[in-house]
Each structure stands twice: as C-alpha cells, then as structure tokens.
Design a protein around this motif. Structure first.
Motif, short mmCIF file in Angstrom:
data_model
loop_
_atom_site.label_atom_id
_atom_site.label_comp_id
_atom_site.label_asym_id
_atom_site.label_seq_id
_atom_site.Cartn_x
_atom_site.Cartn_y
_atom_site.Cartn_z
N GLN A 13 0.86 -1.18 0.00
CA GLN A 13 0.00 0.00 0.00
C GLN A 13 0.90 1.23 0.00
O GLN A 13 1.03 1.92 1.01
CB GLN A 13 -0.93 -0.02 1.21
N LEU A 16 -0.84 4.70 0.81
CA LEU A 16 -1.18 4.82 2.22
C LEU A 16 0.08 4.98 3.07
O LEU A 16 0.08 5.75 4.04
CB LEU A 16 -1.98 3.59 2.67
N ARG A 29 3.98 -0.45 8.62
CA ARG A 29 2.60 -0.94 8.60
C ARG A 29 2.02 -1.03 10.00
O ARG A 29 0.87 -0.69 10.24
CB ARG A 29 2.55 -2.31 7.93
#
Length: 135
Positions: A13, A16, A29
């Motif tokens: 991601q 993000l 993360r």
C-alpha cells in the motif's frame, strides 16, 4: 511434497504508506491505525484548519495591497532609517507558509477519506506555528 502457505499476505500500500509517513512520520505498517482519532488530534485538525484560514487571509491581504508597497516601504524607511523592499520577503514567506499548511490540510483530509487515524507529527505541529499538545 508439502507446500506451506504463508500465514498472512500483505499487499503493498504505497499510497497509504506515503500518506501516513508524511503526515505523521508513521512509515511502518504496524504504526498505522484504523482506530478512532483521539480528541487531541481532532483539536489539532481544527487548529490546522483555523491556521489555514488565517494564512489565506494574510496571503490575500499582501497580494492585494501591491499598490501600496511603495507607501509601506516609505513608512518603514522613515521608522528604520534604511531602504529595503519589505513586501517581497513578506509575500514570499506568507506564500511558503500557506503552501505548507495547505499541504498538511490536504494530507489530513486524505486521512479522513481513507479512514486512517490522524496523528500529526510533532515537527509539523511546531513548524505550523501551533503550540504543542500536552502529553
């Protein structure tokens, strides 16, 4: 032959990661959270929005007062005793502050849109001219 399946698979991601990394310096993360945003961080968002509005008004003022730059320079020359083109550094500094705060506000709105917990980094809090929140 036995094949082992991975216990978990994380899809990358990147967007993000960049969003949470730039806004709150949470690049890993495990540092990201979908929990509710704390009341202090909501207050910081309101203060950031208020600062954005004030900076926008200040930038608009200095942009529109360009006909009176000479008057302002004469006023400061009479007070300080030396001539300098003061409105240009004021306008440049204001534009840079506006761009910085607007970028932080866009990142905060993106956090809200993707459902991430807002956690503004302390360096952004200090450099946006806002007082640091209590521990």
């Amino acid at each position: 032959m036995v094949r082992h399946q991975p216990l978990q698979y994380y899809e990358p991601q990147l967007c993000l990661s960049c969003l949470t990394g730039i806004y709150g310096c949470r690049w890993k993360r495990y540092q990201r959270s979908h929990d509710d945003t704390t009341p202090w961080e909501r207050l910081w968002f309101l203060l950031l929005t208020f600062t954005f509005g004030l900076t926008l008004i200040w930038l608009y003022f200095w942009w529109e007062v360009h006909n009176d730059y000479d008057e302002f320079n004469w006023y400061l020359y009479n007070r300080l005793g030396y001539w300098s083109d003061w409105p240009v550094p004021i306008l440049v500094t204001t534009a840079a502050a506006f761009a910085y705060i607007a970028g932080l506000l866009v990142l905060a709105l993106c956090h809200i849109a993707v459902g991430q917990q807002m956690n503004l980094h302390w360096l952004h809090k200090a450099s946006s001219g806002l007082p640091l929140s209590p521990l």
